[in-house]
Design an enzyme around this catalytic site. Structure first.
Site, mmCIF file in Angstrom:
data_model
loop_
_atom_site.group_PDB
_atom_site.id
_atom_site.type_symbol
_atom_site.label_atom_id
_atom_site.label_comp_id
_atom_site.label_asym_id
_atom_site.label_seq_id
_atom_site.Cartn_x
_atom_site.Cartn_y
_atom_site.Cartn_z
ATOM 1 N N LYS A 102 0.654 -9.556 -0.981
ATOM 2 C CA LYS A 102 0.194 -8.613 -2.012
ATOM 3 C C LYS A 102 1.345 -7.690 -2.390
ATOM 4 O O LYS A 102 1.895 -6.987 -1.539
ATOM 5 C CB LYS A 102 -1.002 -7.810 -1.516
ATOM 6 C CG LYS A 102 -1.660 -6.986 -2.621
ATOM 7 C CD LYS A 102 -3.010 -6.457 -2.187
ATOM 8 C CE LYS A 102 -3.733 -5.801 -3.352
ATOM 9 N NZ LYS A 102 -5.087 -5.339 -2.979
ATOM 10 N N ASN A 148 -0.955 -4.239 -6.302
ATOM 11 C CA ASN A 148 -1.661 -3.224 -5.531
ATOM 12 C C ASN A 148 -1.686 -1.938 -6.344
ATOM 13 O O ASN A 148 -1.241 -1.886 -7.486
ATOM 14 C CB ASN A 148 -0.973 -3.003 -4.180
ATOM 15 C CG ASN A 148 -1.936 -2.511 -3.112
ATOM 16 O OD1 ASN A 148 -2.896 -1.806 -3.394
ATOM 17 N ND2 ASN A 148 -1.688 -2.882 -1.868
ATOM 18 N N CYS A 183 0.830 -1.204 0.000
ATOM 19 C CA CYS A 183 0.000 0.000 0.000
ATOM 20 C C CYS A 183 0.869 1.260 0.000
ATOM 21 O O CYS A 183 1.741 1.416 0.853
ATOM 22 C CB CYS A 183 -0.913 0.002 1.228
ATOM 23 S SG CYS A 183 -1.985 1.454 1.284
#
Length: 304
Positions: A92, A119, A52
């Site tokens: 991820k 992502n 992220c």
């Protein structure tokens, strides 16, 4: 709160896989504590957010971990230690790296069951004509880099998925990033994804798009079983309607009786030319089998 949500989702959708997402900094105790809190809610798998870009870099979380192969390896090994030898979890991955294959390989070497690619992409969305960024906040017009999602990321996602699949052919990949239709979901599957995640498309519309994608993929599989449809590549073939649009209409207005006359003239013009051949040919890939072909049943017309 989110642990309770996972429990409720399991209860509401017992036949659907529920995957819990967790994120922490590069600290073994934090990751293992999150795992310990997550497992009692009984998700089918856990996804490690190592990617992220939303302002977490300064806290050593998300993308700050996922851009370093050694960190990714260590975090996956800590989680594997906490969940046991069989429980599935996925790392991820961020596309903002030089070689995403090296990060994926580190995740698998650390114990990850598979990976999620990709992502959101770290980006600066817009600069106004006065030189100020958008979005911005406060009197000082502050902004930061954030994650871009949606179909603009799909080419990057397809590249990442295909690269990882070629490097790690036996590792499951959850493909995500710009899947906004049945066709784009199919592209991810063809690139090497085992499953496809949908997010931005749901936010832009609603959950009903999922059934649209399922129906579209089902139609694709059906088309592959039909010799007369197998070569269709997603483009509409030439037809009379499109060609008639280019026929001269003598500059008649588009309303009232003039519109009726204009359409009549176009129909007459179209009938005088040979559109049937172009209508039956799909992009010069060969015409569909005739009605008498064994692959195609003859049509029945009810004239009552």
């Amino acid at each position: 709160y989110w642990v309770k949500v996972v429990e409720e989702l399991r209860a509401d959708f017992p036949d659907h896989p529920i995957i819990a997402s967790i994120m922490a900094s590069y600290t073994k105790e934090d990751w293992q504590e999150l795992v310990a809190k997550t497992l009692p809610s009984n998700p089918h798998a856990i996804e490690l957010n190592l990617s992220c870009p939303h302002g977490m870099g300064e806290r050593g979380m998300g993308q700050a971990c996922g851009q370093n192969a050694d960190m990714v390896h260590d975090i996956c090994s800590w989680v594997r230690e906490a969940v046991g030898p069989e429980y599935p979890f996925f790392a991820k991955l961020t596309p903002s790296v030089t070689d995403i294959r090296a990060i994926a390989e580190a995740a698998v070497a650390g114990g990850a069951t598979g990976v999620t690619a990709i992502n959101t992409v770290s980006s600066l969305q817009h600069i106004d004509s006065n030189g100020l960024p958008w979005p911005r906040v406060g009197s000082e017009n502050l902004t930061t880099y954030g994650g871009m999602s949606g179909n603009a990321t799909r080419p990057m996602a397809l590249k990442a998925i295909s690269s990882i699949a070629a490097s790690l052919p036996d590792v499951p990949i959850m493909g995500t990033g710009g899947a906004d239709s049945a066709d784009s979901s199919r592209q991810m599957i063809h690139a090497g994804a085992s499953v496809v995640q949908i997010c931005s498309s749901i936010q832009n519309e609603d959950f009903s798009v999922i059934q649209d994608y399922i129906s579209g993929l089902q139609w694709h599989l059906y088309a592959q079983s039909r010799p007369d449809l197998r070569q269709w590549v997603g483009q509409t073939p030439p037809d009379a309607h499109a060609s008639v649009a280019r026929v001269k209409d003598h500059n008649l207005p588009h309303f009232g009786g003039y519109e009726v006359l204009r359409r009549k003239k176009r129909t007459e013009q179209a009938a005088s030319e040979s559109f049937s051949q172009s209508h039956a040919t799909i992009g010069n890939r060969g015409a569909p089998p005739p009605a008498s072909s064994p692959d195609r049943a003859p049509a029945t017309v009810n004239e009552e």
